[in-house]
Design a protein around this motif. Structure first.
Motif, PDB file in Angstrom:
ATOM      1  N   GLY A   1      -2.112   0.360   7.554  1.00  0.00           N
ATOM      2  CA  GLY A   1      -2.758   0.018   8.832  1.00  0.00           C
ATOM      3  C   GLY A   1      -2.380   1.006   9.923  1.00  0.00           C
ATOM      4  O   GLY A   1      -3.241   1.485  10.672  1.00  0.00           O
ATOM      5  N   VAL A   2      -1.096   1.349   9.984  1.00  0.00           N
ATOM      6  CA  VAL A   2      -0.655   2.247  11.055  1.00  0.00           C
ATOM      7  C   VAL A   2      -1.205   3.655  10.826  1.00  0.00           C
ATOM      8  O   VAL A   2      -1.553   4.365  11.776  1.00  0.00           O
ATOM      9  CB  VAL A   2       0.892   2.227  11.208  1.00  0.00           C
ATOM     10  CG1 VAL A   2       1.602   2.724   9.979  1.00  0.00           C
ATOM     11  CG2 VAL A   2       1.330   3.068  12.408  1.00  0.00           C
ATOM     12  N   LYS A   3      -1.363   4.015   9.571  1.00  0.00           N
ATOM     13  CA  LYS A   3      -1.938   5.333   9.241  1.00  0.00           C
ATOM     14  C   LYS A   3      -3.397   5.390   9.726  1.00  0.00           C
ATOM     15  O   LYS A   3      -3.822   6.342  10.359  1.00  0.00           O
ATOM     16  CB  LYS A   3      -1.855   5.527   7.720  1.00  0.00           C
ATOM     17  CG  LYS A   3      -2.377   6.827   7.208  1.00  0.00           C
ATOM     18  CD  LYS A   3      -2.516   6.773   5.699  1.00  0.00           C
ATOM     19  CE  LYS A   3      -3.495   5.705   5.239  1.00  0.00           C
ATOM     20  NZ  LYS A   3      -3.485   5.413   3.817  1.00  0.00           N
TER      21      LYS A   3
ATOM     22  N   ASP B   1       4.442  11.130   5.782  1.00  0.00           N
ATOM     23  CA  ASP B   1       3.846  12.361   5.248  1.00  0.00           C
ATOM     24  C   ASP B   1       2.340  12.427   5.534  1.00  0.00           C
ATOM     25  O   ASP B   1       1.817  13.472   5.902  1.00  0.00           O
ATOM     26  CB  ASP B   1       4.100  12.463   3.729  1.00  0.00           C
ATOM     27  CG  ASP B   1       5.587  12.575   3.420  1.00  0.00           C
ATOM     28  OD1 ASP B   1       6.347  13.009   4.301  1.00  0.00           O
ATOM     29  OD2 ASP B   1       5.997  12.210   2.290  1.00  0.00           O
ATOM     30  N   LYS B   2       1.653  11.268   5.372  1.00  0.00           N
ATOM     31  CA  LYS B   2       0.202  11.265   5.577  1.00  0.00           C
ATOM     32  C   LYS B   2      -0.147  11.434   7.056  1.00  0.00           C
ATOM     33  O   LYS B   2      -1.110  12.123   7.399  1.00  0.00           O
ATOM     34  CB  LYS B   2      -0.397   9.961   5.034  1.00  0.00           C
ATOM     35  CG  LYS B   2      -0.440   9.927   3.513  1.00  0.00           C
ATOM     36  CD  LYS B   2      -1.065   8.652   3.005  1.00  0.00           C
ATOM     37  CE  LYS B   2      -1.221   8.670   1.489  1.00  0.00           C
ATOM     38  NZ  LYS B   2      -1.631   7.355   0.970  1.00  0.00           N
ATOM     39  N   VAL B   3       0.644  10.795   7.932  1.00  0.00           N
ATOM     40  CA  VAL B   3       0.361  10.904   9.369  1.00  0.00           C
ATOM     41  C   VAL B   3       0.636  12.338   9.842  1.00  0.00           C
ATOM     42  O   VAL B   3      -0.126  12.898  10.634  1.00  0.00           O
ATOM     43  CB  VAL B   3       1.161   9.842  10.170  1.00  0.00           C
ATOM     44  CG1 VAL B   3       1.209  10.186  11.649  1.00  0.00           C
ATOM     45  CG2 VAL B   3       0.523   8.472   9.963  1.00  0.00           C
TER      46      VAL B   3
ATOM     47  N   ASP C   1       0.846  -1.203   0.000  1.00  0.00           N
ATOM     48  CA  ASP C   1       0.000   0.000   0.000  1.00  0.00           C
ATOM     49  C   ASP C   1       0.880   1.251   0.000  1.00  0.00           C
ATOM     50  O   ASP C   1       1.467   1.583  -1.005  1.00  0.00           O
ATOM     51  CB  ASP C   1      -0.994  -0.031   1.177  1.00  0.00           C
ATOM     52  CG  ASP C   1      -0.395  -0.684   2.427  1.00  0.00           C
ATOM     53  OD1 ASP C   1       0.593  -0.139   2.925  1.00  0.00           O
ATOM     54  OD2 ASP C   1      -0.917  -1.714   2.909  1.00  0.00           O
ATOM     55  N   ASP C   2       0.995   1.905   1.148  1.00  0.00           N
ATOM     56  CA  ASP C   2       1.793   3.134   1.208  1.00  0.00           C
ATOM     57  C   ASP C   2       3.276   2.793   1.328  1.00  0.00           C
ATOM     58  O   ASP C   2       3.645   1.756   1.872  1.00  0.00           O
ATOM     59  CB  ASP C   2       1.406   3.956   2.442  1.00  0.00           C
ATOM     60  CG  ASP C   2      -0.007   4.494   2.357  1.00  0.00           C
ATOM     61  OD1 ASP C   2      -0.528   4.550   1.230  1.00  0.00           O
ATOM     62  OD2 ASP C   2      -0.573   4.845   3.402  1.00  0.00           O
ATOM     63  N   ALA C   3       4.129   3.713   0.855  1.00  0.00           N
ATOM     64  CA  ALA C   3       5.570   3.588   1.101  1.00  0.00           C
ATOM     65  C   ALA C   3       5.839   4.146   2.502  1.00  0.00           C
ATOM     66  O   ALA C   3       5.005   4.879   3.058  1.00  0.00           O
ATOM     67  CB  ALA C   3       6.335   4.398   0.066  1.00  0.00           C
ATOM     68  N   ALA C   4       6.998   3.798   3.079  1.00  0.00           N
ATOM     69  CA  ALA C   4       7.304   4.239   4.446  1.00  0.00           C
ATOM     70  C   ALA C   4       7.262   5.770   4.564  1.00  0.00           C
ATOM     71  O   ALA C   4       6.640   6.314   5.479  1.00  0.00           O
ATOM     72  CB  ALA C   4       8.672   3.708   4.859  1.00  0.00           C
ATOM     73  N   GLY C   5       7.895   6.460   3.597  1.00  0.00           N
ATOM     74  CA  GLY C   5       7.923   7.929   3.654  1.00  0.00           C
ATOM     75  C   GLY C   5       6.528   8.518   3.480  1.00  0.00           C
ATOM     76  O   GLY C   5       6.182   9.528   4.101  1.00  0.00           O
TER      77      GLY C   5
END
Ligand code: KG4
Ligand code: ZN
Length: 341
Positions: free
Chosen positions: A215-217, A169-171, A161-165
């Motif tokens: 998930g963490v986001k 950025d989203k959080v 899904d999302d990349a680490a960076g």
């Protein structure tokens, strides 16, 4: 005689030009960030980025030649990022590289941006020991490779899904902080002091080597709704909990890779590799494997042209010369991401 390669990076919102000697000694590396230009729009505007690259490139070329005391006629080759990235932005760099190579009568080579993030470990440093594991953690990519040597890679896992960076950025956006989120959240998490809490993560049922950060986001977003941070202390704790979860997701995959492959070094690249907590976590985790950790200094982790010139010099030494019909590719095949030419 040692090679002198001029590198150009213009894949997204940073224009960067560098001169590298012998494929590893950085004589000059200058980057013009477009961050302020795009911030009012809340993200990178492709056309604005392309136009700004066009303005910045000639200035940066003159500047790095001056700094490195190299004349155009001393250059032995040109290297340019040709994928992946914003197509218009990439084309500005590729066109500039072709024009200079044609005018100077020297070869040029096209470089894959993500491969160059790994090659950055060679800059101003000793040679990487192979076989190695290669971890790319950037704004658009999170991938783990088994590397037999430069140019010989097997993809072990990438993000679903999302990349680490991107997660950073989203959080940061969810928490009402600025862009890019990585450095801001790292600083907040550090101020939190000793926080060991993490968000729980859903494990992949198929034992896949793929990473996941969405998930963490979502967990952070739910936490903000349930218990909105009231003060700086709350924000620091939330940042630390988020970062602990991200670091665990990354280190677990690296450990699994080390368990499966006997390697001599772990090479880490990409903007998120600037994160000191990540470097420390990886250093601790790999200690018992007797594996060397190879992470470039922060100036070569985030987007820069020195890594492009370095990898380009290596490619040129193998005779990988691009033709004048070479072009840029926004999204090369994810199966063989580095097979460009
Ligand atoms: O490699 P890069 O400069 O550009 C891409 O190719 O994507 O990476 C940029 C990403 C951004 O998402 C940024 O938030 C993240 O790297 N980043 C960090 C840190 N510095 C930059 N993430 C975590 N901690 C940092 N200190
Ligand atoms: Zn990058």
């Amino acid at each position: 005689m040692s090679t002198l390669v001029l590198g150009i990076e213009s894949s997204c919102d940073e224009t960067s030009v560098a001169v590298v000697e012998g494929g590893r000694r950085v004589l000059a590396n200058e980057t013009a960030s477009q961050m302020d230009l795009h911030s009012r729009y809340g993200g990178v505007v492709p056309e604005v980025a392309s136009r700004q690259h066009l303005e910045s490139l000639p200035v940066l070329v003159r500047e790095v030649l001056k700094q490195s005391q190299v004349n155009f006629k001393d250059l032995t080759g040109i290297a340019v990022t040709a994928a992946p990235g914003l197509i218009g932005a990439l084309l500005v760099g590729v066109s500039a590289a072709k024009a200079m190579a044609f005018r100077l009568g020297i070869p040029f080579t096209t470089v894959h941006h993500i491969e160059a993030h790994l090659y950055a470990a060679e800059l101003d440093a000793h040679s990487v020991l192979f076989p190695a594991l290669g971890l790319v953690v950037s704004g658009g990519h999170t991938e783990l490779y088994h590397m037999e040597g430069w140019g010989q890679y097997q993809l072990l896992g990438s993000t679903r899904d999302d990349a680490a960076g991107e997660a950073y950025d989203k959080v940061a956006k969810l928490m009402g902080l600025g862009y890019p989120g990585g450095p801001i959240l790292e600083k907040l998490a550090k101020s939190a002091g000793e926080v060991t809490e993490k968000f729980s993560r859903a494990r992949m049922k198929d034992k896949s080597q793929d990473f996941s950060f969405s998930g963490v986001k979502t967990a952070v977003s739910l936490e903000i709704k349930k218990n909105p941070p009231q003060n700086e202390r709350d924000r620091e704790r939330l940042a630390a909990k988020f970062q602990n979860t991200v670091l665990m997701e990354i280190t677990e995959h690296v450990l699994a890779g080390l368990g499966n492959f006997p390697v001599k070094s772990l090479v880490v690249g990409g903007g998120v590799a600037c994160n000191m907590a990540l470097r420390e976590a990886l250093r601790k985790e790999i200690e018992s494997f007797g594996v060397a950790l190879r992470v470039p200094p922060p100036k070569y982790c985030s987007d820069n042209a020195a890594m492009i010139a370095g990898l380009g010099a290596y490619q040129l030494s193998l005779g990988k010369i691009a033709s004048f019909s070479a072009t840029a590719t926004a999204y090369p095949s994810s199966v063989s991401p580095f097979l460009l030419q």
